[in-house]
Scaffold this motif. Sequence first.
Motif, PDB file in Angstrom:
ATOM      1  N   THR A 196      41.462  23.948  42.024  1.00  0.00           N
ATOM      2  CA  THR A 196      42.256  25.310  42.415  1.00  0.00           C
ATOM      3  C   THR A 196      41.788  25.894  43.745  1.00  0.00           C
ATOM      4  N   CYS A 218      36.652  24.120  41.879  1.00  0.00           N
ATOM      5  CA  CYS A 218      37.207  25.391  42.177  1.00  0.00           C
ATOM      6  C   CYS A 218      36.893  25.813  43.707  1.00  0.00           C
ATOM      7  N   GLU A 228      38.969  32.719  40.442  1.00  0.00           N
ATOM      8  CA  GLU A 228      40.187  31.803  39.984  1.00  0.00           C
ATOM      9  C   GLU A 228      40.196  31.477  38.606  1.00  0.00           C
ATOM     10  N   VAL A 229      39.096  31.264  37.838  1.00  0.00           N
ATOM     11  CA  VAL A 229      39.169  30.796  36.546  1.00  0.00           C
ATOM     12  C   VAL A 229      38.164  31.839  35.745  1.00  0.00           C
ATOM     13  N   GLU A 252      32.612  30.980  42.428  1.00  0.00           N
ATOM     14  CA  GLU A 252      33.466  31.104  41.236  1.00  0.00           C
ATOM     15  C   GLU A 252      32.233  31.445  40.182  1.00  0.00           C
ATOM     16  N   ASP A 291      31.992  24.170  41.899  1.00  0.00           N
ATOM     17  CA  ASP A 291      31.986  25.706  42.579  1.00  0.00           C
ATOM     18  C   ASP A 291      31.942  25.310  44.145  1.00  0.00           C
TER      19      ASP A 291
END
Length: 321
Positions: A196, A218, A228-229, A252, A291
Amino acid sequence: MLVVSEETCRKVVTRENAFTAIEGVFAAMAAGEACNFPVIREAIGNADALYGFKSGFDRKNGVLGLKSGGYWPGNEKRGLTNHQSTVFLFDPDTGRPHAMVGGNYLTAIRTAAASAVSIRHLARKDAKVLGMLGAGFQSAFQMRAAAEQRDFERVIGWNLHPEMLPRLAETAAELGLPFEPVSLDRLGAEADVIITITSSFEPILMRGQVKPGTHLACMGTDTKGKQEVDAELVAAATLFTDEVAQSASIGECQHAVAQGLIDKADITPVGAVVNGKHPGRTHDDEITLFDGTGVGLQDLAVAALAAEAARSAGLAAEIDL
């Protein structure tokens, strides 16, 4: 003081030597031989820009410095990179300036190297499908670096603005891989590795969309509020990061921490896996998540690499201050 241009950085810093530098600095961080200093990152109230400083000191390699820069979302329309930055290196024994290094290319290649380190150490060995969530400037760097870590057979991708997907298709073609635009449901169901790389402030990929055994890198969340998630997806994964403090505060993992779904103790520095102090992935059905918050030491590592390579090749200008 050495001055190393963006053009020179592109000539002397490759995916291979950037990967080695980033893997090494993650290992040094996990061993307590290098440390990052607190990040300053603020909205400046102009051009919707975020601006700040990342800095640190790598005692093992004698690298001290900072990266100054940020994110200007309107730059692409001007033909410029949205991320703009410059790295300054200092002599750790005297404090005198050692080098000023263009940071735009280095930011992209060190970010890609970080996710590539996570893929090499955490993704399933039999990963065949690479999923790309995001098609901005950095996506091409990410795909190229990822493709060197596993024998991917195809690439699938999604982007909020579908008109940008040709960038992914062109990069995949360059790598000799077929590419297909897909829905988020298909991305999560088919990809073995998902990168991502967006600037989203809302979760895009949800827990129910990601299959067992997936590795997620991420890489877009590096500021308080970005996401993002889904936080539940973070909580369901075995978590790794570049630096735990940043992951929990601006990465993240910040949302899962804030909601009480995870604790800082649930997040492991990826350097511990590099050093052999943590096993990393323990079974094929495990969801692993890296992350990548982006730490100053990453920038310093590739800037020091660029400065030394440019000096050795006679490609760096030298000035007196």
